[in-house]
Scaffold this active site. Structure first.
Site, PDB file in Angstrom:
ATOM      1  N   GLU A 150      56.526  89.404  31.272  1.00 13.69           N
ATOM      2  CA  GLU A 150      57.171  88.082  31.339  1.00 13.69           C
ATOM      3  C   GLU A 150      57.597  87.840  29.743  1.00 13.69           C
ATOM      4  O   GLU A 150      56.891  86.830  29.070  1.00 13.69           O
ATOM      5  CB  GLU A 150      55.637  87.062  31.452  1.00 13.69           C
ATOM      6  CG  GLU A 150      55.372  87.194  33.188  1.00 13.69           C
ATOM      7  CD  GLU A 150      54.084  86.573  33.215  1.00 13.69           C
ATOM      8  OE1 GLU A 150      54.117  85.185  32.761  1.00 13.69           O
ATOM      9  OE2 GLU A 150      53.303  86.873  34.134  1.00 13.69           O
ATOM     10  N   PRO A 151      58.547  88.269  29.551  1.00 10.09           N
ATOM     11  CA  PRO A 151      59.123  88.258  28.111  1.00 10.09           C
ATOM     12  C   PRO A 151      60.098  87.042  27.902  1.00 10.09           C
ATOM     13  O   PRO A 151      61.204  87.134  27.394  1.00 10.09           O
ATOM     14  CB  PRO A 151      59.932  89.595  27.987  1.00 10.09           C
ATOM     15  CG  PRO A 151      60.396  89.838  29.197  1.00 10.09           C
ATOM     16  CD  PRO A 151      59.412  89.102  30.407  1.00 10.09           C
TER      17      PRO A 151
ATOM     18  N   ARG B 126      60.545  83.993  26.743  1.00 13.78           N
ATOM     19  CA  ARG B 126      60.763  83.219  25.441  1.00 13.78           C
ATOM     20  C   ARG B 126      61.684  84.321  24.460  1.00 13.78           C
ATOM     21  O   ARG B 126      62.537  83.705  23.938  1.00 13.78           O
ATOM     22  CB  ARG B 126      59.459  82.924  24.634  1.00 13.78           C
ATOM     23  CG  ARG B 126      59.876  82.219  23.234  1.00 13.78           C
ATOM     24  CD  ARG B 126      58.790  82.081  22.015  1.00 13.78           C
ATOM     25  NE  ARG B 126      57.513  81.572  22.631  1.00 13.78           N
ATOM     26  CZ  ARG B 126      56.979  80.378  22.388  1.00 13.78           C
ATOM     27  NH1 ARG B 126      57.352  79.761  21.511  1.00 13.78           N
ATOM     28  NH2 ARG B 126      55.734  80.092  23.027  1.00 13.78           N
TER      29      ARG B 126
ATOM     30  N   ARG C 229      59.268  70.613  19.562  1.00  9.53           N
ATOM     31  CA  ARG C 229      58.144  71.404  19.235  1.00  9.53           C
ATOM     32  C   ARG C 229      57.800  71.630  17.755  1.00  9.53           C
ATOM     33  O   ARG C 229      56.415  71.443  17.538  1.00  9.53           O
ATOM     34  CB  ARG C 229      58.580  72.785  19.221  1.00  9.53           C
ATOM     35  CG  ARG C 229      59.024  73.340  20.706  1.00  9.53           C
ATOM     36  CD  ARG C 229      59.510  74.899  20.774  1.00  9.53           C
ATOM     37  NE  ARG C 229      58.450  75.744  20.712  1.00  9.53           N
ATOM     38  CZ  ARG C 229      58.337  76.413  19.523  1.00  9.53           C
ATOM     39  NH1 ARG C 229      59.317  76.319  18.806  1.00  9.53           N
ATOM     40  NH2 ARG C 229      57.453  77.297  19.240  1.00  9.53           N
TER      41      ARG C 229
ATOM     42  N   CYS D 256      62.742  56.920  16.143  1.00 14.06           N
ATOM     43  CA  CYS D 256      62.239  55.803  15.403  1.00 14.06           C
ATOM     44  C   CYS D 256      60.741  56.397  15.384  1.00 14.06           C
ATOM     45  O   CYS D 256      59.756  55.915  16.165  1.00 14.06           O
ATOM     46  CB  CYS D 256      62.526  54.740  16.118  1.00 14.06           C
ATOM     47  SG  CYS D 256      61.776  54.655  17.825  1.00 14.06           S
ATOM     48  N   GLU D 257      60.369  57.471  14.961  1.00 12.94           N
ATOM     49  CA  GLU D 257      58.923  57.990  14.823  1.00 12.94           C
ATOM     50  C   GLU D 257      58.909  58.621  13.327  1.00 12.94           C
ATOM     51  O   GLU D 257      59.650  59.397  13.081  1.00 12.94           O
ATOM     52  CB  GLU D 257      58.572  59.050  15.694  1.00 12.94           C
ATOM     53  CG  GLU D 257      58.637  58.692  17.155  1.00 12.94           C
ATOM     54  CD  GLU D 257      57.301  58.088  17.715  1.00 12.94           C
ATOM     55  OE1 GLU D 257      56.130  58.502  17.101  1.00 12.94           O
ATOM     56  OE2 GLU D 257      57.385  57.178  18.716  1.00 12.94           O
TER      57      GLU D 257
ATOM     58  N   TYR E  44      61.749  76.201  25.322  1.00 14.26           N
ATOM     59  CA  TYR E  44      61.083  74.907  25.010  1.00 14.26           C
ATOM     60  C   TYR E  44      61.645  73.957  24.275  1.00 14.26           C
ATOM     61  O   TYR E  44      60.854  73.084  23.701  1.00 14.26           O
ATOM     62  CB  TYR E  44      59.620  75.418  24.478  1.00 14.26           C
ATOM     63  CG  TYR E  44      58.884  76.444  25.182  1.00 14.26           C
ATOM     64  CD1 TYR E  44      58.091  75.894  26.441  1.00 14.26           C
ATOM     65  CD2 TYR E  44      58.880  77.653  24.678  1.00 14.26           C
ATOM     66  CE1 TYR E  44      57.690  77.143  26.958  1.00 14.26           C
ATOM     67  CE2 TYR E  44      58.398  78.806  25.542  1.00 14.26           C
ATOM     68  CZ  TYR E  44      57.587  78.441  26.632  1.00 14.26           C
ATOM     69  OH  TYR E  44      56.869  79.525  27.293  1.00 14.26           O
TER      70      TYR E  44
END
Lengths: 256, 256
Positions: free
Chosen positions: A106-107, A109, A146, A177-178, A206
């Site tokens: 399951e490569p 990424r 992320r 606005c964070e 992601y």
């Protein structure tokens, strides 16, 4: 618990147990970890075979292979990875007298991650003497959460021109606005200035998948580039997209 | 820095400086903090007036008024808040000989936050003896990322029936492929079981606004309820919405 779960699987009509899957984590660079995973899976398969007679046809040691986000990150040699995985599986099956199952890898990424580069335009630059310099860009946590979500690190380069190194570490801040909307803390991107484009590599995994419309921001376009040709494969959102789901309660009993 | 910024504002044609705004943070329950903010703003306004002649017509001490996410959170008395803000502004203007500006308040979260309740369906319940019990639900970080993003705390109640208290603390977990997809850690929601509905109050602010399509999840519908009437005001997303922005490069040079 294992026993009950397996009994449930064996007894449930319509469920065809084909094998086992493991997930050991993310950004794993150590091949020993995958070796240990496959050893554990074959040993587990052996003990279930002995107790229940089930022999797996498929085995997946999962994903989690690390990719390089920053220049200092290691790179995984996939030939070496495949060698370790195949050898460990073969040895484990021989040791436990199991037929060789299909090996699923399951490569994800490591395929889609490095395939994409995020391009931002630099806006205001805020210098707070003896504290930090903020390079603001026209994106941020809504298109890549992320860094805010779990401290992911990225690198960045000025993309529209060759810049001089300054030796100064700056902070790339998003537009949302964070106070936590920071894309990269303490990165050396040279003498960047307002209007420059900066490129952040390895954003294919992601980032857009977790993108939001925070602050009613429009999610960005995706452009595929190959052999000097550029093709839009995902169009930029429009404000009408944001409003498409709204149902104005004009005719309902809720309007006054 | 202040001097240069103000000079820029005064000298830029098309910019009409009307006054000052402050932002002191979020989830602020202490009225003294707003009092200090307004004192600081009037004092700053006085010093700018003395140096540059500018007199503000508008002043906003910003938002940040805390709301109750959990039963143990305090509640802000808005009459008291308004009293402190008005009194402090009047006193500050008298002290510094400033005309009374328009007072702008920003109680956004305290209006929309408590207005919405998230309703989830309970799926599997996973008991890990001596570690924790996970109550999985059909939503999570894609519709409310605040717990994962910055440790926001919520409460929860079973919504479809009256439950017995168990005294046990459980963890409400989302359905997304992140180990961090936890909605509430260590909450007592009684003898909840698969298929129950659980309601999480005070999700009107910063949850759907930051919602994503992570794992290609469809963002939920919003239903307005008043006087026993329910009206859909935002329809649930459909898979066609997710694909609406994709441009398949069939006819481009990128297809092989």
């Amino acid at each position: 618990m294992r026993q009950r779960l397996l009994s449930t699987v064996f007894l449930t009509p319509g469920l065809d147990l084909v094998g086992y899957h493991a997930h050991i984590g993310s950004q794993v660079f150590d091949l020993d970890a995958f070796e240990l995973t496959i050893k554990t899976l074959t040993s587990f398969a052996s003990s279930v075979r002995d107790k229940h007679g089930f022999v797996p046809r498929v085995l997946s040691p999962g994903g989690g292979v690390g990719i390089s986000y920053e220049a200092t990150d290691p790179e995984v040699d996939f030939s070496a990875w495949a060698g370790v995985a195949a050898r460990t599986l073969i040895e484990g099956c021989e040791q436990h007298n199991l037929p060789l199952p299909e090996l699923v890898v399951e490569p994800g990424r490591s395929i889609v991650g490095p395939a994409a580069v995020a391009v931002y335009t630099v806006g205001a630059i805020k210098v707070i003497p003896n504290i930090r310099t903020y390079i603001s860009v026209d994106g941020g946590m809504a298109d890549n959460i992320r860094p805010s979500l779990y401290g992911a690190r990225y690198s960045a380069e000025v993309a529209n021109r060759r810049v001089q190194s300054t030796g100064e570490l700056v902070t790339v801040a998003g537009k949302y606005c964070e106070s936590g909307d920071i894309l990269i803390r303490d990165v050396d991107i040279g003498d960047v200035t307002s209007g420059d484009l900066i490129a952040i590599p390895a954003v294919g995994a992601y980032s857009l998948a977790m993108a939001s419309n925070y602050n009613l921001a429009l999610r960005p376009a995706v452009v595929m580039v190959r052999d000097g040709q550029a093709t839009v494969i995902r169009r930029r959102e429009r404000y009408e997209d944001l409003l498409a789901h709204e149902v104005l309660p004009v005719k309902s009993g809720l309007s006054s």
